[in-house]
Structure formats: structure tokens, C-alpha cells
Design a protein around this motif. Structure first.
Motif, mmCIF file in Angstrom:
data_model
loop_
_atom_site.group_PDB
_atom_site.id
_atom_site.type_symbol
_atom_site.label_atom_id
_atom_site.label_comp_id
_atom_site.label_asym_id
_atom_site.label_seq_id
_atom_site.Cartn_x
_atom_site.Cartn_y
_atom_site.Cartn_z
ATOM 1 N N ASP A 401 8.256 27.412 20.676
ATOM 2 C CA ASP A 401 8.406 26.586 21.874
ATOM 3 C C ASP A 401 8.892 27.463 23.033
ATOM 4 O OD1 ASP A 401 8.806 24.659 23.758
ATOM 5 O OD2 ASP A 401 10.253 23.480 22.604
ATOM 6 N N LEU A 402 8.125 27.508 24.112
ATOM 7 C CA LEU A 402 8.540 28.245 25.311
ATOM 8 C C LEU A 402 9.358 27.293 26.183
ATOM 9 C CD1 LEU A 402 5.283 30.226 26.144
ATOM 10 C CD2 LEU A 402 7.316 31.009 24.908
ATOM 11 N N ALA A 403 10.652 27.397 26.090
ATOM 12 C CA ALA A 403 11.552 26.451 26.740
ATOM 13 C C ALA A 403 11.316 26.389 28.240
ATOM 14 C CB ALA A 403 13.007 26.848 26.456
ATOM 15 N N GLY A 404 11.213 25.169 28.742
ATOM 16 C CA GLY A 404 11.076 24.946 30.172
ATOM 17 C C GLY A 404 9.670 25.038 30.710
ATOM 18 N N LEU A 405 8.696 25.484 29.888
ATOM 19 C CA LEU A 405 7.315 25.621 30.356
ATOM 20 C C LEU A 405 6.435 24.460 29.923
ATOM 21 C CD1 LEU A 405 6.611 29.423 29.837
ATOM 22 C CD2 LEU A 405 7.630 28.246 31.778
ATOM 23 N N GLY A 406 6.916 23.696 28.949
ATOM 24 C CA GLY A 406 6.130 22.549 28.496
ATOM 25 C C GLY A 406 4.970 22.934 27.616
ATOM 26 N N LEU A 407 5.097 23.999 26.845
ATOM 27 C CA LEU A 407 4.020 24.372 25.919
ATOM 28 C C LEU A 407 4.574 25.124 24.722
ATOM 29 C CD1 LEU A 407 3.423 27.660 26.319
ATOM 30 C CD2 LEU A 407 2.231 26.875 28.332
ATOM 31 N N LYS A 408 3.768 25.122 23.663
ATOM 32 C CA LYS A 408 4.067 25.888 22.464
ATOM 33 C C LYS A 408 2.909 26.839 22.205
ATOM 34 C CE LYS A 408 6.873 22.294 20.248
ATOM 35 N NZ LYS A 408 7.052 21.430 19.056
ATOM 36 N N VAL A 409 3.239 28.028 21.698
ATOM 37 C CA VAL A 409 2.220 29.038 21.460
ATOM 38 C C VAL A 409 2.362 29.581 20.047
ATOM 39 C CG1 VAL A 409 2.026 29.697 23.883
ATOM 40 C CG2 VAL A 409 3.695 30.854 22.429
ATOM 41 N N ILE A 431 -2.398 28.686 22.667
ATOM 42 C CA ILE A 431 -1.627 27.520 23.091
ATOM 43 C C ILE A 431 -1.956 26.376 22.141
ATOM 44 C CG2 ILE A 431 -1.255 25.807 24.911
ATOM 45 C CD1 ILE A 431 -1.930 27.936 26.954
ATOM 46 N N THR A 432 -0.944 25.852 21.465
ATOM 47 C CA THR A 432 -1.184 24.829 20.453
ATOM 48 C C THR A 432 -0.720 23.444 20.867
ATOM 49 O OG1 THR A 432 0.919 25.321 19.391
ATOM 50 C CG2 THR A 432 -1.019 26.520 18.608
ATOM 51 N N GLU A 433 0.208 23.372 21.840
ATOM 52 C CA GLU A 433 0.715 22.065 22.255
ATOM 53 C C GLU A 433 1.163 22.150 23.714
ATOM 54 O OE1 GLU A 433 4.202 18.846 20.995
ATOM 55 O OE2 GLU A 433 3.475 20.333 19.534
ATOM 56 N N VAL A 434 0.850 21.098 24.480
ATOM 57 C CA VAL A 434 1.214 21.045 25.897
ATOM 58 C C VAL A 434 1.913 19.724 26.171
ATOM 59 C CG1 VAL A 434 0.370 21.016 28.280
ATOM 60 C CG2 VAL A 434 -0.696 22.544 26.600
ATOM 61 N N ASP A 435 3.086 19.801 26.792
ATOM 62 C CA ASP A 435 3.835 18.609 27.189
ATOM 63 C C ASP A 435 3.185 18.014 28.440
ATOM 64 O OD1 ASP A 435 5.594 16.676 28.032
ATOM 65 O OD2 ASP A 435 7.372 17.975 28.000
ATOM 66 N N LEU A 445 -3.371 23.540 31.621
ATOM 67 C CA LEU A 445 -3.420 24.291 30.365
ATOM 68 C C LEU A 445 -3.511 23.297 29.222
ATOM 69 C CD1 LEU A 445 -0.743 27.072 31.018
ATOM 70 C CD2 LEU A 445 -3.238 27.256 31.148
ATOM 71 N N ARG A 446 -4.270 23.654 28.189
ATOM 72 C CA ARG A 446 -4.550 22.715 27.105
ATOM 73 C C ARG A 446 -4.442 23.408 25.752
ATOM 74 N NH1 ARG A 446 -10.153 20.136 29.580
ATOM 75 N NH2 ARG A 446 -9.307 19.565 31.624
ATOM 76 N N PRO A 447 -4.191 22.633 24.705
ATOM 77 C CA PRO A 447 -4.236 23.217 23.361
ATOM 78 C C PRO A 447 -5.611 23.817 23.096
ATOM 79 C CG PRO A 447 -3.196 21.059 23.304
ATOM 80 C CD PRO A 447 -3.757 21.217 24.679
ATOM 81 N N GLY A 448 -5.635 25.019 22.524
ATOM 82 C CA GLY A 448 -6.886 25.722 22.295
ATOM 83 C C GLY A 448 -7.139 26.822 23.295
ATOM 84 N N ASP A 449 -6.465 26.768 24.478
ATOM 85 C CA ASP A 449 -6.547 27.881 25.426
ATOM 86 C C ASP A 449 -5.797 29.085 24.850
ATOM 87 O OD1 ASP A 449 -7.943 26.299 27.158
ATOM 88 O OD2 ASP A 449 -6.238 25.848 28.462
#
Length: 506
Positions: A401-409, A431-435, A445-449
Motif C-alpha cells: 500500500d502506497l500511503a496517501g496515494l490511493g493505490l496498491k502496487v 497497479i493492483t488496486e486504486v482507491d 490510474l487503474r488496476p492492471g496499469d
């Protein structure tokens, strides 16, 4: 009590007036070169303007519909879509089917009408629109004196909607010349001559309403907008300046009804001239090719690169073995000048490159590492087909989880390649998850990018992404510049990295 002297009172009044802000008054500009009549100019030009009549077979009519649109097909969702749909429906050929039962006329040949102009009296060349002659089996040209002459198709360029014809005749003709469309400025008088609705030799006058219009017809959109009346049948006809030179080729209109409402578009002569010359030489157009994927330089991207004011075209990817890569252009470069022409914004570059002769060693000024550098690129020919982006599915995957960016990689594993349909050679961080409420979602940005670079440095692991983001935060940077590869190819994304929530809590 002390009385003010007249001089003191005057000085006080002047001082008071100076303290009051004055509203600037625009100087009146006298009208210049306003014609009392267009008759002399029209009489001079009419013999060079022709009617183009195109016969089509039923199969060609059904496949190409060359007689239906008198302007290019509008892209879905554009403001032109409704007009073109209504226009096509109301101008279908007789016996073309529809409601009320089939009317059996399968062998009836269709005919489309357009306009054109003689550009070379000796070689008998006529310029018109590609969509006027597209799918035609026989082409005839009618002169202003009603003489009909058979024509042959020399070549077409669908990308700019230009076609070149040659008349089969020995008779003496009257020709016109291309002018300099760059000199046609907003407010200048222009004259349109053509055959609206088959009414031959019709003349309409107006002004240049706007320049450099992009009506979403292609990469080379750079239309002149005019309020001179242009209707169905005017397509391919000339737009003249007051010196009798062709500054545009009338091509499209915007109208909710199918008739002119004063919004017409013409291909600039400076673009058409080079296309016509190539069609004359070889019947086809060879366009320059640089081999880059580009995007607009926004203020945020410019700020992250130290480029102020923001300008130019950002290279998201220099294609492998392409002219740009061979010439030393890198991902992340901003192209500021190409072949001694300024690149003001992204959409200028494709047209400038396309107009560059194949084989030219073109100097390219780029912004790299905070300063300008010049490289030399040998321009190749634009390939006939360009590769399409590969479709990707978007399942979830567990990550950092990349804190504060709203995404997980996460890393690109064999399982991830299969589930996300990634290329075998794909490198970077997935990128696997986007808030939906986070900064990453704001940038689409989207999951799969896949994140390929952070601040123009390659990344291969989630930890590298996290480390570089934290380093930028320690430098008090507001954004991080990511190079992301997705469905539409590679693009640079300026991502906000300051944690607004933490700032509010401090």
C-alpha cells in the motif's frame, strides 16, 4: 481659515484625478479594404471552379456511401454526430430501401455531387475532397460553361480528405493558385465558390471566423473556420482570399439541420499544397514518421520537469528501432522544436513531422534533465498500420500500500501476466488496486496499469516505487512524475504525493 490659490486648487484636482483608476479606452481601428462588390473577383475566379459528378455502383454505395456525407464521418460523442446522422438519413439515394417495403432497384447506379477547382491548366489537374470521389466508378467534371469532361483519379489522401483528378481534354482551361493560408487571419474577407445542392457556380462571401480548429477528424486537424455559406455540394470547392488565391478547401460544416448556419471548415492551403504535390508525383502521400508516443505537457508536468512555461510534446515512449530512438530521443524528453519549427503543444508535432520529407536529417530540440539539448533524427516513412494496444483484464491482487496515494502496487509475476494479459517482455510495477477517492483515481490510474518509471528513473519492484516517493516527499515535492503503461500505451502521470489529511491534522 486658509484659502487655496487657483494653482493649488488645480494641483489638488489633478492629484485627485490621478488617484482614480482610469478605464482604458480602445482606439478605434478604421475599416480597411472593405469591398464594395465581389463581382470583379467572382467573375475572374468562376471559370476555374468545377462541379464534380461521381457515379458509383450499388455495391460501392452500400459499402462506402460516397454520395451521402458531404463531410467526413463524425466520431461518436462529438458535437457533429447528430448533424451527420440526420444529414445521412435525409439524403439517402432513391430506391435505397428503408421502411415501406423494399423497392427493387438493385442495378441503379448512384451519383454524388461535389466541387473542385483547376489547379494546373497545362497538366489539367483538379483538386477536390477524397470523400467526394471515394468509391466512384466514373468521374465527370462540369466546367462553369456547362461543358462536361471525363476525369481520371490521380491519387487520394484519406487522412486529409484530399483527392487529385486529371481531366481528359485538350481544351484550354483556367486555373487558380494556392495562396498562403497562414496570412488568412480572423476577420479577413473570404469567398467560397462551389455547387451547393447541385446549384452550379454559386458564390458566397464571409470572413475567417477562427483558425486552427480541431474537429476531431484526425491527427492533422488544423481547419480554417468561416461563416461563408457552405452546404452539401460545396465539398472540395475553394475558399479564396481577396487576392483570388486559394487559402482553403471547403470540407465540412456544423449544422443541426443540414443547411449552412455559418459554421464551415476548410483545409488550409499550406497543408493541401504539399499533399497535392505528392499526389501529382506518385499518386500517394509519404508522411514523415518519428516513432514516438506523446502527450500534452500540463502545468503540473512542466513544474515537475522544471519547464516553465509548460509547452512542447512529452515523449511517453520512443518506439524501439524507430527514428526517434535511433536518433537519441529518450522517454521523458519534451520536444520543444522540430526541424526548426516550434512545437507549442502536443497536437502540433504530428502534423509537423508528417509534412517533413522522408529521409530528412531533422534537428530536434528537447528538454532533458532541466536544460535544452539538440539531437538529430533521420525521418522515416510512416508505416501503413500501427500496432494496437493490447486489451487487459483487471482482477485484484494483494500488494504494498502506497500511503496517501490511493493505490496498491505489486510485482509482475507469472500469474499476474496471465491474469492481466501483460506482454511477456513487460517490465515495471503492477497497479493492483486504486482507491476511488484517492489521488491515483483522480489521474485515471487503474488496476492492471504498470508503473515503468518514477521521476524518469526505472522501477522494477514495489519497494523501489515506495522509496522514490518517500524521497520526493522529503524534498517537499508536491507531485511525482510516473511513466505508466496501460491500454492506450505509455503516458506520463503527475501524481499528487502530499498527504492532505496529515496536513490538516498538524
Amino acid at each position: 481659515m486658509r484659502l487655496r490659490t487657483p494653482i493649488a486648487a488645480t494641483l489638488a484636482l489633478i492629484g485627485a484625478m490621478a488617484a482614480v483608476p482610469m478605464t482604458p479606452v480602445l482606439a478605434q481601428v478604421p475599416m480597411q479594404n472593405a469591398p464594395t462588390s465581389f463581382r470583379p473577383l467572382a467573375q475572374q475566379l468562376l471559370p476555374a471552379v468545377v462541379s464534380v459528378q461521381v457515379s458509383t455502383s450499388p455495391a460501392a454505395r452500400n459499402a462506402q456511401r460516397p454520395d451521402a456525407p458531404d463531410a467526413p464521418q463524425a466520431p461518436p460523442g462529438s458535437p457533429f454526430e447528430e448533424f451527420f446522422r440526420d444529414f445521412l438519413e435525409r439524403n439517402r439515394p432513391p430506391g435505397g430501401g428503408g421502411q415501406g417495403g423494399p423497392r427493387q432497384q438493385p442495378q441503379r447506379r448512384g451519383q454524388s455531387l461535389g466541387s473542385g477547382f483547376i489547379i494546373d491548366a497545362e497538366k489539367k489537374f483538379v483538386v477536390t475532397n477524397n470523400h467526394v470521389v471515394d468509391g466512384g466508378t466514373e468521374i465527370n467534371v462540369v466546367l462553369s460553361d456547362n461543358t462536361t469532361i471525363q476525369a481520371e483519379l490521380v491519387g487520394t489522401d484519406p487522412r486529409t480528405d484530399i483527392a487529385l483528378l486529371r481531366l481528359k481534354t485538350d481544351r484550354q482551361l483556367t486555373a487558380v493558385q494556392f495562396g498562403n493560408s497562414d496570412e488568412a487571419q480572423v476577420g479577413d474577407w473570404v469567398l467560397a465558390i462551389g455547387n451547393p445542392f447541385g446549384l452550379a457556380s454559386s458564390v458566397s462571401a464571409g470572413i475567417v471566423s477562427a483558425r486552427s480548429r480541431d474537429i476531431r477528424q484526425g491527427l492533422y486537424d488544423d481547419f480554417i473556420q468561416t461563416d461563408a455559406a457552405i452546404n452539401r455540394g460545396n465539398s472540395g470547392g475553394p475558399l479564396f482570399d481577396m487576392q483570388g488565391k486559394v487559402v482553403g478547401i471547403n470540407t465540412a460544416i456544423y449544422s443541426p439541420s443540414g443547411g449552412s448556419i455559418g459554421i464551415g471548415f476548410a483545409i488550409p492551403s499550406n497543408l493541401a499544397r504539399g499533399i497535392v504535390a505528392q499526389l501529382e508525383d506518385g499518386g500517394r502521400v509519404r508522411r514523415g514518421w518519428l516513432g514516438v508516443n506523446i502527450q500534452q505537457v500540463t502545468d503540473e508536468i512542466g513544474d515537475s520537469l522544471g519547464l516553465k512555461p509548460a509547452r512542447g510534446a512529452l515523449v511517453a515512449r520512443a518506439q524501439e528501432d524507430g527514428p526517434a530512438a535511433k536518433g537519441g530521443i529518450r522517454n521523458g524528453d519534451v520536444i520543444l522544436r522540430f526541424n526548426n519549427q516550434e512545437v507549442r503543444e502536443m497536437r502540433n508535432l504530428p502534423r509537423i513531422v508528417a509534412e517533413t520529407r522522408v529521409g530528412t536529417a531533422a534537428p530536434v530540440v528537447v528538454w532533458r534533465d532541466g536544460k535544452e539539448e539538440t539531437v538529430t533524427v533521420t525521418i522515416a516513412e510512416l508505416p501503413a498500420e500501427e500496432a494496437q494496444a493490447q486489451n487487459q483484464s483487471r482482477p485484484r491482487s494483494e500488494v504494498v500500500d502506497l500511503a496517501g496515494l490511493g493505490l496498491k502496487v505489486g510485482p509482475i509475476t507469472g500469474e499476474a501476466r496471465e491474469r492481466f494479459s501483460l506482454r511477456p517482455e513487460q517490465r515495471g510495477v503492477l497497479i493492483t488496486e486504486v482507491d476511488p477517492s484517492g489521488a491515483a483515481s483522480e489521474r485515471d490510474l487503474r488496476p492492471g496499469d504498470v508503473i515503468v518509471e518514477v521521476q524518469q528513473e526505472r522501477v522494477n519492484t514495489p519497494q523501489e516505487v515506495q522509496t522514490r516517493i518517500e524521497a520526493l516527499r522529503r524534498q517537499n515535492r508536491a507531485t511525482a512524475l510516473l511513466l505508466v503503461e496501460g491500454q492506450q500505451g505509455q503516458r506520463f502521470v503527475p501524481l499528487r504525493i502530499r498527504e492532505e489529511g496529515n496536513q490538516r491534522r498538524n
